[in-house]
Design an enzyme around this catalytic site. Structure first.
Site, PDB file in Angstrom:
ATOM      1  N   ASN A   8       5.705   7.168 -11.588  1.00 28.21           N
ATOM      2  CA  ASN A   8       6.051   6.842 -10.210  1.00 28.21           C
ATOM      3  C   ASN A   8       7.026   5.665 -10.239  1.00 28.21           C
ATOM      4  O   ASN A   8       6.622   4.525 -10.437  1.00 28.21           O
ATOM      5  CB  ASN A   8       4.762   6.480  -9.442  1.00 28.21           C
ATOM      6  CG  ASN A   8       5.040   6.001  -8.032  1.00 28.21           C
ATOM      7  OD1 ASN A   8       6.147   6.169  -7.514  1.00 28.21           O
ATOM      8  ND2 ASN A   8       4.041   5.398  -7.404  1.00 28.21           N
ATOM      9  N   TRP A   9       8.295   5.972 -10.035  1.00 30.53           N
ATOM     10  CA  TRP A   9       9.323   4.922 -10.133  1.00 30.53           C
ATOM     11  C   TRP A   9       9.380   4.030  -8.891  1.00 30.53           C
ATOM     12  O   TRP A   9      10.116   3.040  -8.878  1.00 30.53           O
ATOM     13  CB  TRP A   9      10.703   5.559 -10.363  1.00 30.53           C
ATOM     14  CG  TRP A   9      10.892   6.104 -11.740  1.00 30.53           C
ATOM     15  CD1 TRP A   9      10.010   6.040 -12.785  1.00 30.53           C
ATOM     16  CD2 TRP A   9      12.048   6.793 -12.237  1.00 30.53           C
ATOM     17  NE1 TRP A   9      10.549   6.648 -13.887  1.00 30.53           N
ATOM     18  CE2 TRP A   9      11.796   7.117 -13.578  1.00 30.53           C
ATOM     19  CE3 TRP A   9      13.276   7.172 -11.665  1.00 30.53           C
ATOM     20  CZ2 TRP A   9      12.721   7.796 -14.367  1.00 30.53           C
ATOM     21  CZ3 TRP A   9      14.196   7.847 -12.442  1.00 30.53           C
ATOM     22  CH2 TRP A   9      13.918   8.157 -13.789  1.00 30.53           C
ATOM     23  N   LYS A  10       8.674   4.412  -7.846  1.00 28.34           N
ATOM     24  CA  LYS A  10       8.702   3.645  -6.580  1.00 28.34           C
ATOM     25  C   LYS A  10      10.163   3.460  -6.148  1.00 28.34           C
ATOM     26  O   LYS A  10      10.940   4.397  -6.283  1.00 28.34           O
ATOM     27  CB  LYS A  10       7.937   2.331  -6.748  1.00 28.34           C
ATOM     28  CG  LYS A  10       6.552   2.580  -7.364  1.00 28.34           C
ATOM     29  CD  LYS A  10       5.642   1.402  -7.333  1.00 28.34           C
ATOM     30  CE  LYS A  10       4.297   1.805  -7.941  1.00 28.34           C
ATOM     31  NZ  LYS A  10       3.277   0.779  -7.822  1.00 28.34           N
ATOM     32  N   HIS A  93       0.002   7.140  -1.121  1.00 27.05           N
ATOM     33  CA  HIS A  93      -0.002   5.988  -2.030  1.00 27.05           C
ATOM     34  C   HIS A  93      -0.367   4.725  -1.247  1.00 27.05           C
ATOM     35  O   HIS A  93       0.044   4.562  -0.098  1.00 27.05           O
ATOM     36  CB  HIS A  93       1.366   5.827  -2.701  1.00 27.05           C
ATOM     37  CG  HIS A  93       1.328   4.852  -3.831  1.00 27.05           C
ATOM     38  ND1 HIS A  93       1.337   3.492  -3.614  1.00 27.05           N
ATOM     39  CD2 HIS A  93       1.240   5.030  -5.169  1.00 27.05           C
ATOM     40  CE1 HIS A  93       1.258   2.878  -4.786  1.00 27.05           C
ATOM     41  NE2 HIS A  93       1.204   3.787  -5.746  1.00 27.05           N
ATOM     42  N   GLU A 169      -6.692   5.226  -7.676  1.00 28.62           N
ATOM     43  CA  GLU A 169      -5.910   4.012  -7.918  1.00 28.62           C
ATOM     44  C   GLU A 169      -6.542   2.832  -7.179  1.00 28.62           C
ATOM     45  O   GLU A 169      -6.279   2.641  -5.984  1.00 28.62           O
ATOM     46  CB  GLU A 169      -4.481   4.205  -7.401  1.00 28.62           C
ATOM     47  CG  GLU A 169      -3.715   5.281  -8.121  1.00 28.62           C
ATOM     48  CD  GLU A 169      -2.221   4.985  -8.135  1.00 28.62           C
ATOM     49  OE1 GLU A 169      -1.650   4.932  -9.221  1.00 28.62           O
ATOM     50  OE2 GLU A 169      -1.648   4.771  -7.046  1.00 28.62           O
ATOM     51  N   GLY A 175       0.057  -2.697 -10.145  1.00 32.98           N
ATOM     52  CA  GLY A 175       1.085  -3.709 -10.386  1.00 32.98           C
ATOM     53  C   GLY A 175       0.532  -5.056 -10.778  1.00 32.98           C
ATOM     54  O   GLY A 175       1.252  -6.055 -10.793  1.00 32.98           O
ATOM     55  N   SER A 212      -1.911  -0.273 -13.380  1.00 27.71           N
ATOM     56  CA  SER A 212      -1.615  -1.064 -14.580  1.00 27.71           C
ATOM     57  C   SER A 212      -1.844  -0.303 -15.887  1.00 27.71           C
ATOM     58  O   SER A 212      -2.265  -0.887 -16.887  1.00 27.71           O
ATOM     59  CB  SER A 212      -2.415  -2.372 -14.579  1.00 27.71           C
ATOM     60  OG  SER A 212      -1.996  -3.190 -13.509  1.00 27.71           O
ATOM     61  N   GLY A 233       3.220   3.264 -12.868  1.00 24.24           N
ATOM     62  CA  GLY A 233       4.319   2.641 -12.143  1.00 24.24           C
ATOM     63  C   GLY A 233       5.195   1.808 -13.069  1.00 24.24           C
ATOM     64  O   GLY A 233       6.087   2.323 -13.752  1.00 24.24           O
TER      65      GLY A 233
HETATM   66  P1  PGA Z   1       1.388   0.360 -11.754  1.00 22.74           P
HETATM   67  O1  PGA Z   1       1.518   1.337 -10.490  1.00 22.74           O
HETATM   68  O2  PGA Z   1       1.281   1.245 -12.974  1.00 22.74           O
HETATM   69  O3  PGA Z   1       2.609  -0.471 -11.726  1.00 22.74           O
HETATM   70  O4  PGA Z   1       0.127  -0.420 -11.556  1.00 22.74           O
HETATM   71  C1  PGA Z   1       0.759   2.501 -10.393  1.00 22.74           C
HETATM   72  C2  PGA Z   1       0.989   3.153  -9.055  1.00 22.74           C
HETATM   73  O5  PGA Z   1       1.183   2.445  -8.066  1.00 22.74           O
HETATM   74  O6  PGA Z   1       0.990   4.382  -8.944  1.00 22.74           O
END
Ligand code: PGA
Length: 253
Positions: A8-10, A93, A169, A175, A212, A233
């Site tokens: 998920n590149w956001k 999300h 999640e 993050g 994470s 992410g």
């Molecule tokens: P992260 O994000 O791996 O940076 O914690 C995961 C997500 O939001 O899907």
């Protein structure tokens, strides 16, 4: 069983050139790795370009509006995404719930529309830190409630529901550089699977862990047969991490 790994590149990276470079790294890293189904979910403006350079990797979107076409300024529909060969769509999300006030009612409409359109839906659920502090029962009640609202009226959608995937999640782990423990994530994922089974009659539901995940901890999660994959992410934006992630075969298969 293949593990599903979704990047998920956001709202990253800055431009199409960087997106293409990253997509090529993913495509080359999964070479001959038959144990993974890999999906890249780039921002909308890069979907078409990224779609052109991936072959083994599938294309995902980070959201999909519930109507197919019409006067909905700023929205991108499942219909438009399907034209770009999108196969997976992330819905609900926690960043969209938080920053865009996306409600369970909106998420329910999106899940239904995307499932009807034949897309694989990755529905995100998970508790915040205040709920987590109240203990296991509070977490389970919160997630059950999210599932009930987000999946309202789809219990009898026998064929479409096979395309539903849930991503657990915990919001506090996203993050944060601090994932859930794999033991706790496993317990919650088992609970989600039981709920999907008993309340929505889904026989073998797929549930991923996200929050994470990186090359150092991914095997800790995926070693459990009950954890069907990972939603990633930050680590999915670093080429070094991407390459290392696909070297974990020996630990989990
Ligand atoms: P992260 O994000 O791996 O940076 O914690 C995961 C997500 O939001 O899907």
């Amino acid at each position: 069983m293949k593990k599903l790994v979704i990047f998920n590149w956001k709202s990253n990276p800055h431009n199409a050139a960087s997106a293409l470079k990253l997509a090529r790294t993913v495509e080359n890293s999964v070479f001959a790795k038959k144990n993974f189904e890999v999906v890249i979910a780039p921002p909308f403006p890069f979907l078409e370009d990224v779609g052109k350079v991936i072959k083994k990797v599938k294309l995902g979107a980070q959201d999909a509006f519930w109507e197919d076409v019409g006067s909905y300024t700023g929205e991108v529909s499942w219909h438009q995404e399907k034209h770009l060969k999108v196969k997976y769509v992330i819905i609900g999300h926690s960043e969209r719930r938080r920053y865009l006030n996306e409600t369970d009612e909106m998420i329910n409409k999106k899940v239904k529309a995307a499932l009807k359109a034949g897309l694989k839906v990755v529905l995100c659920v998970g508790e915040n830190s205040a709920i987590r502090r109240r203990g296991k029962k509070a977490v389970e009640n919160f997630i059950k409630n999210q599932l009930q609202k987000d999946l309202r009226n789809i219990g009898n959608w026998k064929s479409e529901i096979r395309n539903l995937i849930v991503a657990y999640e915990p919001v506090w782990a996203i993050g944060a550089g601090r994932p859930d423990t794999s033991e706790d994530a496993l317990e919650t994922i088992k609970f989600i699977k039981q709920t999907l089974n008993s309340k929505f009659y889904i026989l073998n539901p797929k549930v991923l862990y996200g929050g994470s995940v990186d090359s150092k901890n991914i095997a800790e999660f995926l070693k459990y047969p009950e954890i069907d994959g990972a939603l990633i992410g930050q680590a999915s934006l670093k080429s070094g991490e991407i390459k290392k992630i696909f070297t974990i075969d020996k630990f989990i298969f």
